[in-house]
Design a protein around this motif. Structure first.
Motif, PDB file in Angstrom:
ATOM      1  N   LYS A  18       0.808  -1.215   0.000  1.00  0.00           N
ATOM      2  CA  LYS A  18       0.000   0.000   0.000  1.00  0.00           C
ATOM      3  C   LYS A  18       0.845   1.270   0.000  1.00  0.00           C
ATOM      4  N   GLN A  19       2.093   1.182   0.447  1.00  0.00           N
ATOM      5  CA  GLN A  19       2.955   2.360   0.496  1.00  0.00           C
ATOM      6  C   GLN A  19       3.564   2.716  -0.864  1.00  0.00           C
ATOM      7  N   MET A  20       3.687   1.742  -1.738  1.00  0.00           N
ATOM      8  CA  MET A  20       4.448   1.930  -2.959  1.00  0.00           C
ATOM      9  C   MET A  20       4.022   3.148  -3.788  1.00  0.00           C
ATOM     10  N   PRO A  21       2.716   3.401  -4.000  1.00  0.00           N
ATOM     11  CA  PRO A  21       2.350   4.584  -4.800  1.00  0.00           C
ATOM     12  C   PRO A  21       2.897   5.890  -4.232  1.00  0.00           C
ATOM     13  N   GLN A  22       2.929   6.022  -2.911  1.00  0.00           N
ATOM     14  CA  GLN A  22       3.434   7.261  -2.319  1.00  0.00           C
ATOM     15  C   GLN A  22       4.940   7.399  -2.518  1.00  0.00           C
ATOM     16  N   PHE A  23       5.664   6.296  -2.410  1.00  0.00           N
ATOM     17  CA  PHE A  23       7.101   6.349  -2.693  1.00  0.00           C
ATOM     18  C   PHE A  23       7.344   6.881  -4.101  1.00  0.00           C
ATOM     19  N   LEU A  24       6.626   6.349  -5.047  1.00  0.00           N
ATOM     20  CA  LEU A  24       6.842   6.713  -6.443  1.00  0.00           C
ATOM     21  C   LEU A  24       6.317   8.107  -6.749  1.00  0.00           C
ATOM     22  N   ASP A  25       5.148   8.451  -6.211  1.00  0.00           N
ATOM     23  CA  ASP A  25       4.552   9.755  -6.502  1.00  0.00           C
ATOM     24  C   ASP A  25       5.366  10.903  -5.924  1.00  0.00           C
ATOM     25  N   ALA A  40       8.082  -4.013 -10.554  1.00  0.00           N
ATOM     26  CA  ALA A  40       6.742  -4.229 -11.100  1.00  0.00           C
ATOM     27  C   ALA A  40       5.834  -3.036 -10.821  1.00  0.00           C
ATOM     28  N   ALA A  41       5.938  -2.483  -9.603  1.00  0.00           N
ATOM     29  CA  ALA A  41       5.097  -1.335  -9.258  1.00  0.00           C
ATOM     30  C   ALA A  41       5.456  -0.118 -10.104  1.00  0.00           C
ATOM     31  N   ALA A  42       6.751   0.089 -10.325  1.00  0.00           N
ATOM     32  CA  ALA A  42       7.184   1.211 -11.165  1.00  0.00           C
ATOM     33  C   ALA A  42       6.732   1.014 -12.602  1.00  0.00           C
ATOM     34  N   LEU A  99      22.329  -8.383  -6.671  1.00  0.00           N
ATOM     35  CA  LEU A  99      23.005  -7.546  -7.664  1.00  0.00           C
ATOM     36  C   LEU A  99      22.697  -8.019  -9.080  1.00  0.00           C
ATOM     37  N   GLU A 100      22.688  -9.320  -9.276  1.00  0.00           N
ATOM     38  CA  GLU A 100      22.355  -9.846 -10.599  1.00  0.00           C
ATOM     39  C   GLU A 100      20.900  -9.557 -10.955  1.00  0.00           C
ATOM     40  N   ALA A 101      20.006  -9.680  -9.988  1.00  0.00           N
ATOM     41  CA  ALA A 101      18.596  -9.384 -10.241  1.00  0.00           C
ATOM     42  C   ALA A 101      18.407  -7.925 -10.629  1.00  0.00           C
ATOM     43  N   SER A 102      19.207  -7.042 -10.031  1.00  0.00           N
ATOM     44  CA  SER A 102      19.061  -5.615 -10.331  1.00  0.00           C
ATOM     45  C   SER A 102      19.395  -5.311 -11.793  1.00  0.00           C
ATOM     46  N   LEU A 103      20.239  -6.135 -12.399  1.00  0.00           N
ATOM     47  CA  LEU A 103      20.614  -5.908 -13.796  1.00  0.00           C
ATOM     48  C   LEU A 103      19.476  -6.244 -14.751  1.00  0.00           C
ATOM     49  N   THR A 104      18.502  -7.007 -14.296  1.00  0.00           N
ATOM     50  CA  THR A 104      17.383  -7.407 -15.158  1.00  0.00           C
ATOM     51  C   THR A 104      16.153  -6.531 -14.980  1.00  0.00           C
ATOM     52  N   CYS A 105      16.175  -5.647 -13.999  1.00  0.00           N
ATOM     53  CA  CYS A 105      15.019  -4.775 -13.740  1.00  0.00           C
ATOM     54  C   CYS A 105      15.037  -3.596 -14.711  1.00  0.00           C
ATOM     55  N   ARG A 106      13.949  -3.393 -15.402  1.00  0.00           N
ATOM     56  CA  ARG A 106      13.883  -2.352 -16.432  1.00  0.00           C
ATOM     57  C   ARG A 106      13.289  -1.039 -15.925  1.00  0.00           C
ATOM     58  N   HIS A 107      12.687  -1.072 -14.746  1.00  0.00           N
ATOM     59  CA  HIS A 107      12.055   0.141 -14.221  1.00  0.00           C
ATOM     60  C   HIS A 107      12.645   0.542 -12.873  1.00  0.00           C
ATOM     61  N   VAL A 108      13.896   0.140 -12.670  1.00  0.00           N
ATOM     62  CA  VAL A 108      14.622   0.459 -11.445  1.00  0.00           C
ATOM     63  C   VAL A 108      15.980   1.055 -11.805  1.00  0.00           C
ATOM     64  N   ILE A 109      16.308   2.152 -11.168  1.00  0.00           N
ATOM     65  CA  ILE A 109      17.645   2.747 -11.280  1.00  0.00           C
ATOM     66  C   ILE A 109      18.364   2.499  -9.957  1.00  0.00           C
ATOM     67  N   VAL A 110      19.421   1.711  -9.992  1.00  0.00           N
ATOM     68  CA  VAL A 110      20.182   1.431  -8.780  1.00  0.00           C
ATOM     69  C   VAL A 110      21.183   2.575  -8.577  1.00  0.00           C
TER      70      VAL A 110
END
Length: 385
Positions: free
Chosen positions: A100-107, A125-127, A158-169
């Protein structure tokens, strides 16, 4: 200053005699000392828990004016409050994330902590669903056993982060458990583990995220841990993490907790004071009542242990601390209704001040708890800046 929550202007100061005064110029000097010590490392000002009792919004606005690179907080609610107050610098939230918090983080454009592969994919996924890019810092547990993926499993994250398309590490971090000790063996082991995790990026010729692990104790005792960014918390407010820490940075307390004498009486021998009748004198003594108590964050455990400063002299708190009041024995000393009383801070006399470490020792706790326990019902007044 009346345009920020938790502050009062000069016309309102006397609405309640018990108050906290925060010297913004002292905060500026502390920040400057930290910057001088850490060189090129960025500074993330840690403002969680109401800026360690100093007042979140006023201190955050002041830190932004002083050019801090980012702000670190524990809770989403703290971060949203700062965004609504107009704070635009990057804000990293250390705590966990719920659906439930995710929209506020992103907004609100907040930076999230990703402590596991599952949470990272959830953020991604949320992004994606909102058509935005989420900014995250990966959290590695190198020996705290709180949150974060274990250092020996960190490659998965770290490897999983390389496959995320809507995340900037943007960053990757860990946290010391014992950097405030004289024995730095465990802290050095944690740093070694963290650096080993970071070798993932060099081995693959990948850009290195912003690396940070140094808290206040790490800043003071482990210059090799400063890396790309440091996270001063209690040090920023002029208090050292522990008695064992090297005082490598010169800082001063920015907070003074004051009240005033509300009542004066002579207590006869054999007449106990306060709840439980835990203190009495064998001779007539002068006792004053101070309108502050455990409802303000002045611990009940300080009963018959702590001292305050009145007219430049230290006097003991006697009897049990009440919710809203406490009593102080002057013996044959003098005080008048309205006289200033220092609960925490520097007095005008030659007997020194009452430090957060003093109160912590008397209460059997640590300075962190002393500062963060000062209740929000205590008005904050800001000087300087």
């Amino acid at each position: 200053m009346t345009d920020t929550p938790g502050s009062v202007d000069s016309d309102e100061e006397e609405l309640r005699p018990t108050r906290v005064e925060v010297d913004l110029d002292v905060l500026t000097a502390n920040l400057r000392s930290i910057r001088d010590h850490v060189g090129q490392a960025r500074v993330m000002a840690i403002l969680k828990a109401n800026a360690y009792g100093h007042g979140l919004v006023p201190v955050a606005c002041h830190m932004v004016r002083q050019g801090v690179d980012s702000i670190g907080l524990a809770l989403l609610e703290e971060a949203v409050l700062l965004r609504r107050a107009g704070v635009e610098v990057p804000i990293l939230v250390f705590g966990g994330i719920t659906v439930k918090q995710m929209p506020q983080f992103l907004d609100h454009g907040l930076t999230l902590t990703a402590p596991s592969v599952e949470k990272l994919r959830f953020i991604d996924a949320a992004a994606a669903a909102r058509g935005v890019q989420a900014r995250v810092h990966l959290k590695v547990d190198t020996g705290m056993e709180r949150i974060g993926i274990h250092y020996y499993s960190a490659r998965q994250l770290l490897e999983a982060s390389l496959t995320c398309r809507h995340v900037i590490v943007e960053g990757i971090y860990s946290h010391f458990a014992n950097a405030d000790s004289a024995d730095l063996g465990h802290a050095r082991l944690q740093l070694e583990r963290f650096l080993e995790v970071l070798s993932f990026y060099d081995s693959r010729s990948l850009p290195m995220p912003v690396r940070h692990i140094a808290n206040s104790a790490g800043i003071l005792q482990m210059p090799e841990s400063h890396l790309d960014m440091v996270r001063p918390g209690i040090l920023l407010y002029g208090v050292y993490p522990s008695d064992e820490c090297v005082r490598a940075v010169n800082v001063s307390p920015a907070l003074t907790w004051k009240s005033r004498v509300a009542y004066f009486k002579v207590v006869q021998p054999g007449h106990p004071v306060s709840y439980g009748s835990t203190w009495q004198s064998d001779r007539p003594v002068r006792v004053i009542t101070i309108p502050a108590g455990y409802g303000d964050g002045y611990f009940r455990s300080l009963s018959n242990r702590s001292e305050v400063i009145v007219r430049g002299r230290r006097f003991p708190v006697v009897g049990r601390v009440c919710m809203d009041q406490m009593m102080v024995c002057l013996e044959q000393g003098t005080a008048y209704n309205g006289d200033e009383v220092i609960l925490l801070g520097q007095g005008d006399g030659d007997q020194g001040g009452i430090s957060a470490a003093d109160l912590a020792t008397w209460a059997g706790t640590i300075p962190y708890e002393v500062l963060t326990s000062i209740n929000t019902r205590v008005p904050r007044v800001y000087r300087g800046g």
